[in-house]
Scaffold this motif. Sequence first.
Motif, PDB file in Angstrom:
ATOM      1  N   UNK A 101       0.796  -1.236   0.000  1.00 27.21           N
ATOM      2  CA  UNK A 101       0.000   0.000   0.000  1.00 27.21           C
ATOM      3  C   UNK A 101       0.826   1.283   0.000  1.00 27.21           C
ATOM      4  N   UNK A 102       2.129   1.171   0.244  1.00 19.40           N
ATOM      5  CA  UNK A 102       2.963   2.373   0.398  1.00 19.40           C
ATOM      6  C   UNK A 102       3.009   3.185  -0.889  1.00 19.40           C
ATOM      7  N   UNK A 103       2.739   4.479  -0.768  1.00 20.40           N
ATOM      8  CA  UNK A 103       2.770   5.361  -1.950  1.00 20.40           C
ATOM      9  C   UNK A 103       3.631   6.589  -1.761  1.00 20.40           C
ATOM     10  N   UNK A 104       4.503   6.577  -0.738  1.00 21.10           N
ATOM     11  CA  UNK A 104       5.444   7.683  -0.540  1.00 21.10           C
ATOM     12  C   UNK A 104       6.603   7.196   0.317  1.00 21.10           C
ATOM     13  N   UNK A 126      11.351  -9.225   6.761  1.00 23.30           N
ATOM     14  CA  UNK A 126      11.465  -9.837   5.436  1.00 23.30           C
ATOM     15  C   UNK A 126      10.246  -9.542   4.560  1.00 23.30           C
ATOM     16  N   UNK A 127      10.373  -9.931   3.306  1.00 22.35           N
ATOM     17  CA  UNK A 127       9.300  -9.852   2.306  1.00 22.35           C
ATOM     18  C   UNK A 127       9.012  -8.405   1.918  1.00 22.35           C
ATOM     19  N   UNK A 128       7.848  -7.878   2.213  1.00 24.86           N
ATOM     20  CA  UNK A 128       7.564  -6.473   1.918  1.00 24.86           C
ATOM     21  C   UNK A 128       6.777  -6.244   0.644  1.00 24.86           C
ATOM     22  N   UNK A 129       7.401  -6.575  -0.514  1.00 28.27           N
ATOM     23  CA  UNK A 129       6.748  -6.412  -1.818  1.00 28.27           C
ATOM     24  C   UNK A 129       6.394  -4.960  -2.121  1.00 28.27           C
ATOM     25  N   UNK A 130       7.377  -4.078  -2.014  1.00 30.77           N
ATOM     26  CA  UNK A 130       7.186  -2.659  -2.329  1.00 30.77           C
ATOM     27  C   UNK A 130       7.228  -2.414  -3.834  1.00 30.77           C
ATOM     28  N   UNK A 131       6.680  -1.304  -4.241  1.00 25.05           N
ATOM     29  CA  UNK A 131       6.653  -0.922  -5.659  1.00 25.05           C
ATOM     30  C   UNK A 131       6.950   0.562  -5.772  1.00 25.05           C
ATOM     31  N   UNK A 156      13.785  -6.492   2.389  1.00 19.45           N
ATOM     32  CA  UNK A 156      12.431  -6.390   1.835  1.00 19.45           C
ATOM     33  C   UNK A 156      12.532  -6.267   0.321  1.00 19.45           C
ATOM     34  N   UNK A 157      11.767  -7.102  -0.380  1.00 19.26           N
ATOM     35  CA  UNK A 157      11.893  -7.210  -1.832  1.00 19.26           C
ATOM     36  C   UNK A 157      10.908  -6.309  -2.560  1.00 19.26           C
ATOM     37  N   UNK A 158      11.286  -5.944  -3.797  1.00 16.13           N
ATOM     38  CA  UNK A 158      10.348  -5.288  -4.689  1.00 16.13           C
ATOM     39  C   UNK A 158       9.326  -6.341  -5.128  1.00 16.13           C
ATOM     40  N   UNK A 159       8.168  -5.917  -5.612  1.00 17.34           N
ATOM     41  CA  UNK A 159       7.101  -6.856  -5.934  1.00 17.34           C
ATOM     42  C   UNK A 159       7.505  -7.910  -6.960  1.00 17.34           C
TER      43      UNK A 159
END
Length: 548
Positions: A101-104, A126-131, A156-159
Amino acid sequence: MKIEFIFISFGLLISVFSICASAATVFTNATVRTGVEGKQDQSVVAIDKEKIIHVGNHIPKYLKDEKTIDLDGKFVMHGFTDNHVHFMEGGAALASIDLRPVNSPKKFTQLMASYAKTLPPHQWILNGNWDHQKWGGMLPNKSWIDPVTLNNPVYVIRIDGHQALVNSLALKLAGIDRNTPNPKGGIIVRDEHGEPTGLLKGNALNLILDIIPSPSENELMKQFAMAQDLALSLGISKVHAVTAYPSETTMLDIFKLAEKRGIMKIRAFVSTPIESWEMAAANIEKHGRGNDLLSYGGVKGFIDGSLGARTAWFHDEYSDEPGYYGLPLNDPEQFATWMTKANEAGLELSIHALGDKGIDFVLNKMEELGKGEVRKKRFRIEHFQHPTRMAIKKLAELGVVASMQPYHAIDDGQWAEERIGPERLPTAYAFKSILEQGGLLTFGSDWPVAPLSPFEGIYAAVTRSTLDNANPQGWIAEQKISVEQALTAYTVTNSYALNAEQKRGTLEKGKFADFVILSHDPRAVSASQIRNIQVLKHYINGELVYEH
């Protein structure tokens, strides 16, 4: 009921009760999509134990007295198969921080700080799935998280799973500093002073993965159960479970443990890393290829990365990075050897190839290995996102399976043109062209890179409406396909790709009773409503495994 008396070898007399009548269940008044080409919908499906015993528009005389369930017109179809899911990573993500959900950058730091406060010292985040596309494309930096994660190493990984952000503590534990060279097929991103920024790409991720402690068996089973519960609720009866990283060589053991403990309800075909082909071959020689619940004997390999991370391998340079063509994640000569050895060992090949150069490399090698009989091998190219027109034609001619994940199209479509320019766009996620050429198209999710829901995938395939709402008529609209074609890609063709078409994929007499009852017929609702369809009941092997 009758009583049979049986004498067993050690002389004791026991009685066994056997019920003469069958234990059949007849579902009536339904809209039954059989999936059989050319066959119209039926209204009755009957099961007995784990098999389908009748599909038609009437109840046969021999089933008149059996248990009957009136479905009041509800839609019935074969359960979905997901062609490409990182099952255990998905389960781990459900049990960890969610940065989707992070947008900033500010919210990135805030969410990380809140989560870190819930953990004991030294426990990894771990994980995360940021974009990063959600906040304008700026890549994250360790400075965003260092002040709020002083006592917890972060990875934390990118999606897409091809980039990761780590904090200074993780870099220190891995021994990564300004003097650490880039590993082959990987990049340690550095600032203008040569210091690591905390961002890692490609095979550089392994520098951190190698030091992350392994979870306990109980933790793994909790993650497995969480992933399975979500999949069953979405009507997914079988998954092709693939590995994300070369170091993950124990995923099959995790599935075997779940089966042994009686936790496993979902069917799975597990592919292990192609680098470990010798281990996979030895496992088959010793244990066979599994059973109808858990099967194996495939290997998965990466020739390149992703478009979002700019690690997809292209013939021409990236439009937004002149002089850069992406990169092979493994040495091509070594990778070709792995493919050869795995094929000779009788292993099933699933190769990640996303950029046009990577795709051409893999197709050419598969043609060579097939020796005129590629179709019999059921080779799979995972993603097949940016092929040339010639590659699409060759894929169909050879009979190589395009293992694609349609949700990526409506996600990547927001920014893909910036990466590869307008000239290469017409064949991006070319679902329609593949089918028109007579190619084999299968669908899945790539979860947790994308949502696990097949309804999201169907919506993406038939609308191609990007997530930013900038393409309401469809991004590269000529590549849209019908709902019926999408359902086939999720069921019939997926079963063929996994060598299970004789037992699964369609609702026919003699096949396994793997089916779902849905709230709505996906073919009969507006495209915008497909995403809202719910699974009311889900049966695998004739057993009710989920009920809404």
